[in-house]
Write a protein that holds these residues in place. Structure first.
Motif, PDB file in Angstrom:
ATOM      1  N   ARG A   1       9.619   4.389  16.567  1.00 27.75           N
ATOM      2  CA  ARG A   1       8.459   5.287  16.424  1.00 27.75           C
ATOM      3  C   ARG A   1       8.243   5.654  14.959  1.00 27.75           C
ATOM      4  NH1 ARG A   1      10.730   7.500  20.934  1.00 27.75           N
ATOM      5  NH2 ARG A   1      11.653   9.220  19.763  1.00 27.75           N
ATOM      6  N   GLY A   2       9.337   5.880  14.228  1.00 27.63           N
ATOM      7  CA  GLY A   2       9.215   6.170  12.803  1.00 27.63           C
ATOM      8  C   GLY A   2       8.599   5.012  12.039  1.00 27.63           C
ATOM      9  N   LEU A   3       9.034   3.794  12.345  1.00 26.86           N
ATOM     10  CA  LEU A   3       8.438   2.618  11.702  1.00 26.86           C
ATOM     11  C   LEU A   3       6.957   2.495  12.065  1.00 26.86           C
ATOM     12  CD1 LEU A   3      11.223  -0.088  12.134  1.00 26.86           C
ATOM     13  CD2 LEU A   3      10.354   0.835   9.971  1.00 26.86           C
ATOM     14  N   ALA A   4       6.633   2.752  13.321  1.00 29.39           N
ATOM     15  CA  ALA A   4       5.232   2.680  13.744  1.00 29.39           C
ATOM     16  C   ALA A   4       4.386   3.702  12.983  1.00 29.39           C
ATOM     17  CB  ALA A   4       5.116   2.901  15.249  1.00 29.39           C
TER      18      ALA A   4
ATOM     19  N   GLN B   1      -6.345   1.247   9.941  1.00 32.07           N
ATOM     20  CA  GLN B   1      -7.353   0.615  10.798  1.00 32.07           C
ATOM     21  C   GLN B   1      -6.756  -0.294  11.855  1.00 32.07           C
ATOM     22  OE1 GLN B   1      -6.462  -0.303   7.881  1.00 32.07           O
ATOM     23  NE2 GLN B   1      -6.602  -2.502   7.628  1.00 32.07           N
ATOM     24  N   ALA B   2      -5.455  -0.541  11.819  1.00 30.41           N
ATOM     25  CA  ALA B   2      -4.799  -1.426  12.782  1.00 30.41           C
ATOM     26  C   ALA B   2      -4.760  -0.778  14.163  1.00 30.41           C
ATOM     27  CB  ALA B   2      -3.389  -1.753  12.314  1.00 30.41           C
ATOM     28  N   THR B   3      -4.773  -1.622  15.178  1.00 30.18           N
ATOM     29  CA  THR B   3      -4.728  -1.114  16.555  1.00 30.18           C
ATOM     30  C   THR B   3      -3.325  -0.600  16.874  1.00 30.18           C
ATOM     31  OG1 THR B   3      -4.060  -3.223  17.543  1.00 30.18           O
ATOM     32  CG2 THR B   3      -6.456  -2.829  17.256  1.00 30.18           C
ATOM     33  N   ALA B   4      -3.261   0.273  17.852  1.00 32.61           N
ATOM     34  CA  ALA B   4      -1.965   0.810  18.284  1.00 32.61           C
ATOM     35  C   ALA B   4      -1.052  -0.312  18.779  1.00 32.61           C
ATOM     36  CB  ALA B   4      -2.169   1.857  19.371  1.00 32.61           C
ATOM     37  N   ALA B   5      -1.615  -1.293  19.484  1.00 32.08           N
ATOM     38  CA  ALA B   5      -0.810  -2.412  19.982  1.00 32.08           C
ATOM     39  C   ALA B   5      -0.244  -3.241  18.831  1.00 32.08           C
ATOM     40  CB  ALA B   5      -1.640  -3.293  20.917  1.00 32.08           C
ATOM     41  N   ALA B   6      -1.053  -3.484  17.823  1.00 36.91           N
ATOM     42  CA  ALA B   6      -0.588  -4.257  16.659  1.00 36.91           C
ATOM     43  C   ALA B   6       0.501  -3.495  15.912  1.00 36.91           C
ATOM     44  CB  ALA B   6      -1.755  -4.586  15.738  1.00 36.91           C
ATOM     45  N   ILE B   7       0.311  -2.198  15.786  1.00 34.38           N
ATOM     46  CA  ILE B   7       1.311  -1.352  15.122  1.00 34.38           C
ATOM     47  C   ILE B   7       2.626  -1.378  15.898  1.00 34.38           C
ATOM     48  CG2 ILE B   7       1.917   1.058  14.591  1.00 34.38           C
ATOM     49  CD1 ILE B   7      -0.069  -0.013  12.587  1.00 34.38           C
ATOM     50  N   ASP B   8       2.543  -1.236  17.223  1.00 33.48           N
ATOM     51  CA  ASP B   8       3.745  -1.227  18.046  1.00 33.48           C
ATOM     52  C   ASP B   8       4.493  -2.561  17.952  1.00 33.48           C
ATOM     53  OD1 ASP B   8       5.468   0.093  20.006  1.00 33.48           O
ATOM     54  OD2 ASP B   8       4.711  -1.432  21.390  1.00 33.48           O
TER      55      ASP B   8
ATOM     56  N   ALA C   1       4.348  -4.708  15.477  1.00 33.50           N
ATOM     57  CA  ALA C   1       4.884  -4.842  14.116  1.00 33.50           C
ATOM     58  C   ALA C   1       6.145  -4.004  13.941  1.00 33.50           C
ATOM     59  CB  ALA C   1       3.818  -4.438  13.100  1.00 33.50           C
ATOM     60  N   ALA C   2       6.141  -2.799  14.488  1.00 38.09           N
ATOM     61  CA  ALA C   2       7.324  -1.941  14.397  1.00 38.09           C
ATOM     62  C   ALA C   2       8.501  -2.573  15.139  1.00 38.09           C
ATOM     63  CB  ALA C   2       7.015  -0.552  14.958  1.00 38.09           C
ATOM     64  N   ALA C   3       8.248  -3.120  16.327  1.00 40.22           N
ATOM     65  CA  ALA C   3       9.309  -3.778  17.091  1.00 40.22           C
ATOM     66  C   ALA C   3       9.849  -4.983  16.321  1.00 40.22           C
ATOM     67  CB  ALA C   3       8.788  -4.200  18.462  1.00 40.22           C
ATOM     68  N   GLU C   4       8.966  -5.739  15.702  1.00 35.71           N
ATOM     69  CA  GLU C   4       9.398  -6.903  14.921  1.00 35.71           C
ATOM     70  C   GLU C   4      10.245  -6.495  13.723  1.00 35.71           C
ATOM     71  OE1 GLU C   4       7.605 -10.521  12.169  1.00 35.71           O
ATOM     72  OE2 GLU C   4       6.244  -9.507  13.553  1.00 35.71           O
TER      73      GLU C   4
ATOM     74  N   THR D   1       0.034  -6.735   5.140  1.00 31.12           N
ATOM     75  CA  THR D   1      -1.150  -7.519   4.736  1.00 31.12           C
ATOM     76  C   THR D   1      -1.909  -7.996   5.970  1.00 31.12           C
ATOM     77  OG1 THR D   1      -0.108  -8.217   2.681  1.00 31.12           O
ATOM     78  CG2 THR D   1      -1.922  -9.578   3.492  1.00 31.12           C
ATOM     79  N   ALA D   2      -1.193  -8.485   6.973  1.00 32.53           N
ATOM     80  CA  ALA D   2      -1.849  -8.960   8.215  1.00 32.53           C
ATOM     81  C   ALA D   2      -2.532  -7.807   8.940  1.00 32.53           C
ATOM     82  CB  ALA D   2      -0.822  -9.635   9.115  1.00 32.53           C
ATOM     83  N   LEU D   3      -1.900  -6.642   8.947  1.00 32.76           N
ATOM     84  CA  LEU D   3      -2.509  -5.495   9.618  1.00 32.76           C
ATOM     85  C   LEU D   3      -3.765  -5.003   8.888  1.00 32.76           C
ATOM     86  CD1 LEU D   3       0.663  -3.419  10.590  1.00 32.76           C
ATOM     87  CD2 LEU D   3      -0.869  -4.642  12.161  1.00 32.76           C
ATOM     88  N   LEU D   4      -3.794  -5.204   7.586  1.00 34.67           N
ATOM     89  CA  LEU D   4      -4.955  -4.764   6.787  1.00 34.67           C
ATOM     90  C   LEU D   4      -6.134  -5.712   6.923  1.00 34.67           C
ATOM     91  CD1 LEU D   4      -3.147  -3.534   3.559  1.00 34.67           C
ATOM     92  CD2 LEU D   4      -4.355  -2.119   5.247  1.00 34.67           C
ATOM     93  N   ASP D   5      -5.872  -6.950   7.348  1.00 35.15           N
ATOM     94  CA  ASP D   5      -6.968  -7.945   7.492  1.00 35.15           C
ATOM     95  C   ASP D   5      -7.781  -7.723   8.735  1.00 35.15           C
ATOM     96  OD1 ASP D   5      -6.326  -9.161   5.138  1.00 35.15           O
ATOM     97  OD2 ASP D   5      -5.104 -10.732   6.065  1.00 35.15           O
TER      98      ASP D   5
END
Length: 188
Positions: free
Chosen positions: A123-126, A135-142, A144-147, A184-188
């Motif tokens: 959750r902290g990473l997210a 601007q990233a979606t919650a799913a993309a953030i989740d 990315a944090a898991a990765e 970078t991917a999340l910002l695109d």
């Protein structure tokens, strides 16, 4: 002897000898106290282990509060990820954390606490990722944090178990490079 000072000895036994070395007798010998003193504060091995997990979680939280100081959200994320990869093979927190991970496979109480602690880190990473890429979606953030957590965890194991193949500097560079790619991917 206080519970807190005895708990330091519990953590030391785990860091030095792993879960296989953890016993009431080993802690008592390390602390220079009677077995009954250890049993007074920690009636079971599981109680010692859960208390040690909480202690290491607190140590890690303190390190995070003091080490993550950047104003820029992306840099704060990088500082956080760097903390998840040990600086060297002797990292006490990482050695104990690895022992917890191994024990979580066989012990339901430990697994529950381990999952709770890791969920908090994720959750902290997210939160750091969301601040770096609002601007990233919650799913993309989740995802990315898991990765990032899985990558950091795997690199930490490699640093501790295979320092010749995976020196800490290399592991941290890999984790930070992937962090930058993800942002970078999340910002695109």
């Amino acid at each position: 002897m206080s519970r807190e000072s005895l708990l330091d000895h519990v953590v030391d036994v785990i860091a030095d000898d792993g879960m296989g070395g953890l016993s009431v007798r080993a802690v008592a010998a390390r602390a220079g106290v009677a077995i009954g003193t250890v049993q007074h504060w920690f009636p079971t091995k599981s109680a010692m282990l859960l208390a040690a997990m909480d202690r290491i979680g607190g140590v890690a939280d303190d390190a995070h509060r003091h080490a993550v100081v950047a104003d820029d959200p992306a840099e704060r994320l990088r500082e956080t990820v760097a903390l998840l990869v040990p600086a060297d093979r002797e990292s006490r927190v990482s050695r104990v954390w690895l022992a917890f991970a191994a024990q979580a496979v066989a012990d339901d109480e430990v697994r529950a606490r381990y999952e709770q602690l890791w969920s908090g880190i994720q959750r902290g990473l997210a939160g750091r990722l969301a601040a770096a890429a609002p601007q990233a979606t919650a799913a993309a953030i989740d995802d990315a944090a898991a990765e990032l957590l899985a990558l950091s965890d795997g690199l930490a194991v490699a640093v501790l178990d295979e320092p010749g193949r995976m020196p800490a500097e290399r592991a941290r560079a890999m984790a930070l490079r992937r962090t930058d790619e993800i942002v970078t991917a999340l910002l695109d």
